[in-house]
Design a protein around this motif. Structure first.
Motif, PDB file in Angstrom:
ATOM      1  N   GLU A  10       0.834  -1.204   0.000  1.00  0.00           N
ATOM      2  CA  GLU A  10       0.000   0.000   0.000  1.00  0.00           C
ATOM      3  C   GLU A  10       0.871   1.257   0.000  1.00  0.00           C
ATOM      4  O   GLU A  10       0.595   2.220  -0.733  1.00  0.00           O
ATOM      5  N   GLY A  11       1.930   1.256   0.792  1.00  0.00           N
ATOM      6  CA  GLY A  11       2.826   2.407   0.832  1.00  0.00           C
ATOM      7  C   GLY A  11       3.541   2.632  -0.478  1.00  0.00           C
ATOM      8  O   GLY A  11       3.678   3.777  -0.940  1.00  0.00           O
ATOM      9  N   ILE A  12       4.006   1.558  -1.109  1.00  0.00           N
ATOM     10  CA  ILE A  12       4.685   1.683  -2.403  1.00  0.00           C
ATOM     11  C   ILE A  12       3.740   2.251  -3.449  1.00  0.00           C
ATOM     12  O   ILE A  12       4.097   3.164  -4.203  1.00  0.00           O
ATOM     13  N   ARG A  13       2.539   1.717  -3.512  1.00  0.00           N
ATOM     14  CA  ARG A  13       1.583   2.188  -4.520  1.00  0.00           C
ATOM     15  C   ARG A  13       1.214   3.653  -4.320  1.00  0.00           C
ATOM     16  O   ARG A  13       1.091   4.418  -5.289  1.00  0.00           O
ATOM     17  N   ALA A  14       1.032   4.061  -3.066  1.00  0.00           N
ATOM     18  CA  ALA A  14       0.551   5.411  -2.781  1.00  0.00           C
ATOM     19  C   ALA A  14       1.657   6.460  -2.827  1.00  0.00           C
ATOM     20  O   ALA A  14       1.434   7.589  -3.250  1.00  0.00           O
ATOM     21  N   GLN A  15       2.881   6.079  -2.395  1.00  0.00           N
ATOM     22  CA  GLN A  15       3.935   7.081  -2.216  1.00  0.00           C
ATOM     23  C   GLN A  15       5.142   6.908  -3.125  1.00  0.00           C
ATOM     24  O   GLN A  15       5.959   7.825  -3.240  1.00  0.00           O
ATOM     25  N   GLY A  16       5.289   5.764  -3.736  1.00  0.00           N
ATOM     26  CA  GLY A  16       6.379   5.566  -4.671  1.00  0.00           C
ATOM     27  C   GLY A  16       7.747   5.746  -4.048  1.00  0.00           C
ATOM     28  O   GLY A  16       8.064   5.160  -3.006  1.00  0.00           O
ATOM     29  N   GLU A  17       8.571   6.589  -4.685  1.00  0.00           N
ATOM     30  CA  GLU A  17       9.947   6.786  -4.228  1.00  0.00           C
ATOM     31  C   GLU A  17      10.018   7.347  -2.815  1.00  0.00           C
ATOM     32  O   GLU A  17      10.970   7.068  -2.079  1.00  0.00           O
ATOM     33  N   SER A  18       9.033   8.134  -2.417  1.00  0.00           N
ATOM     34  CA  SER A  18       9.036   8.684  -1.059  1.00  0.00           C
ATOM     35  C   SER A  18       8.960   7.566  -0.025  1.00  0.00           C
ATOM     36  O   SER A  18       9.613   7.627   1.023  1.00  0.00           O
ATOM     37  N   PHE A  19       8.152   6.550  -0.318  1.00  0.00           N
ATOM     38  CA  PHE A  19       8.060   5.420   0.611  1.00  0.00           C
ATOM     39  C   PHE A  19       9.353   4.631   0.613  1.00  0.00           C
ATOM     40  O   PHE A  19       9.831   4.211   1.681  1.00  0.00           O
ATOM     41  N   SER A  20       9.967   4.423  -0.543  1.00  0.00           N
ATOM     42  CA  SER A  20      11.235   3.702  -0.610  1.00  0.00           C
ATOM     43  C   SER A  20      12.312   4.403   0.206  1.00  0.00           C
ATOM     44  O   SER A  20      13.149   3.762   0.845  1.00  0.00           O
ATOM     45  N   ALA A  21      12.304   5.741   0.185  1.00  0.00           N
ATOM     46  CA  ALA A  21      13.319   6.516   0.895  1.00  0.00           C
ATOM     47  C   ALA A  21      13.099   6.515   2.400  1.00  0.00           C
ATOM     48  O   ALA A  21      14.066   6.556   3.177  1.00  0.00           O
ATOM     49  N   ALA A  22      11.843   6.469   2.844  1.00  0.00           N
ATOM     50  CA  ALA A  22      11.531   6.508   4.281  1.00  0.00           C
ATOM     51  C   ALA A  22      10.272   5.714   4.544  1.00  0.00           C
ATOM     52  O   ALA A  22       9.209   6.273   4.828  1.00  0.00           O
ATOM     53  N   PRO A  23      10.349   4.382   4.476  1.00  0.00           N
ATOM     54  CA  PRO A  23       9.146   3.557   4.652  1.00  0.00           C
ATOM     55  C   PRO A  23       8.637   3.643   6.083  1.00  0.00           C
ATOM     56  O   PRO A  23       9.414   3.725   7.044  1.00  0.00           O
ATOM     57  N   SER A  24       7.337   3.623   6.219  1.00  0.00           N
ATOM     58  CA  SER A  24       6.747   3.710   7.555  1.00  0.00           C
ATOM     59  C   SER A  24       5.395   3.006   7.571  1.00  0.00           C
ATOM     60  O   SER A  24       4.754   2.841   6.539  1.00  0.00           O
ATOM     61  N   ILE A  25       4.994   2.605   8.767  1.00  0.00           N
ATOM     62  CA  ILE A  25       3.674   2.040   9.015  1.00  0.00           C
ATOM     63  C   ILE A  25       3.088   2.834  10.173  1.00  0.00           C
ATOM     64  O   ILE A  25       3.732   2.980  11.221  1.00  0.00           O
TER      65      ILE A  25
END
Length: 350
Positions: free
Chosen positions: A192-207
């Motif tokens: 869900e994070g990858i789909r919604a945030q793309g590179e931003s999630f890859s750089a700082a993944p969070s739940i």
């Protein structure tokens, strides 16, 4: 791992750790990463068949794991099934063992004889390449060589890693607590994070509401003595992980990687590396090219600005004279996949 130059857009980047002290207590920790999150743009538009070899070349650390995850994700996105071979698992475990051993050898500095380290790494390369005529015998030699270094069965002896263990035990005690382990059940949230945030999630993944950790301590913390402090417990977890890897190479193991296709021509693969869980996600075009791609590496979870490394340090009481070495040791046990630099500052209100 010491600081290294940031080579710019295609370089590996680095991690900056700035800790503020007041009255010998860590009152602020700021982590900044210059690791590029945009490297996967190089995959877009390419034929899918080119990506796994390219991923293996792009990432000097854990290159085999990156290539494996890319291949499995793309295969799943095509709707195919690729059976993991026993030799695939041996090669992945050899990479994990080698990367862990190199990180611990770096912490031990000059205490590890280069010839002894080379002997272990040569055996892992032999096993990984499938060149060992008698895998069990080669794995037994590998265990014997690691014991000589002071890992596994000989932690208390007068060995390089026995000495490192005792040196770490003399570090100022940082409280250890149970980690919020990243689990297979979290895959849907990662997707869900990858789909919604793309590179931003890859750089700082969070739940939301959590600070997930991945890696040896997340798996083995229950087998450690938390009362000895974070540094000793985390070192023990890495040694336990090494012991398990040598056992797997001797006895064989099941495939612990996960791959799934949640939608047509879209899939991900998660594989365990020496630093923790590595995710590759792909979306393919109808003509089998890369439409979109993302990688979420374990370093980004563990060194998130509000992640487990920061949480482990905040509030710790460390004498100013020992702070730089203690923080460097803790960071080394989290083992980022790039160089890092520790800077100490006095709190403005101190």
């Amino acid at each position: 791992m010491s600081a290294g130059a940031d080579l710019g857009g295609l370089g590996p980047g680095a991690i900056s750790i700035v800790a503020e002290l007041a009255d010998d207590r860590i009152c602020s920790v700021r982590v900044r990463s210059s690791r590029p999150a945009h490297l996967t743009r190089l995959f877009r538009g390419r034929p899918a068949a080119e990506v796994a070899p390219l991923a293996g070349r792009l990432f000097s650390l854990c290159g085999l794991s990156h290539a494996f995850a890319a291949s499995r994700a793309i295969t799943a996105a095509r709707g195919d099934i690729r059976k993991t071979t026993p030799q695939d698992l041996i090669a992945l475990d050899c990479e994990r063992l080698s990367e862990t051993l190199r990180a611990l050898a770096t912490m031990a500095e000059d205490a590890v004889p280069p010839t002894a380290l080379r002997a272990v790494l040569a055996l892992t390369r032999e096993l990984a390449a499938g060149d060992a005529r008698d895998r069990a015998a080669t794995a037994a030699r590998l265990r014997a060589e690691t014991v000589k270094l002071g890992l596994l069965d000989a932690m208390g002896g007068d060995t390089p890693f026995g000495k490192l263990s005792r040196a770490l035990a003399r570090s100022p005690a940082i409280a250890a607590s149970a980690p919020d382990a990243l689990r297979a059940e979290d895959d849907a949230l990662v997707l869900e994070g990858i789909r919604a945030q793309g590179e931003s999630f890859s750089a700082a993944p969070s739940i939301a509401g959590r600070a997930p950790e991945t890696g040896a301590f997340a798996h083995h913390w229950r087998e450690t003595d938390l009362s000895r402090g974070a540094i000793c417990a985390r070192f023990s977890a890495r040694v336990i992980d090494l012991d398990g890897l040598v056992g797997r190479l001797s006895n064989g193991a099941d495939d612990s990687s996960r791959s799934e296709a949640p939608a047509a021509r879209e899939a991900y693969c998660a594989v365990e590396t020496s630093r923790g869980e590595l995710y590759h996600w792909v979306r393919l075009t109808p003509d089998d090219r890369i439409e979109n791609y993302a990688i979420v590496a374990p370093t980004e979870w563990n060194f998130h600005p509000a992640g487990p490394f920061v949480a482990a340090l905040l509030g710790a009481r460390i004498p100013r004279a020992a702070a730089a070495q203690t923080i460097t040791r803790l960071a080394g046990l989290f083992d980022p996949c790039v160089a890092f630099h520790v800077e100490l500052r006095e709190a403005a209100y101190a």
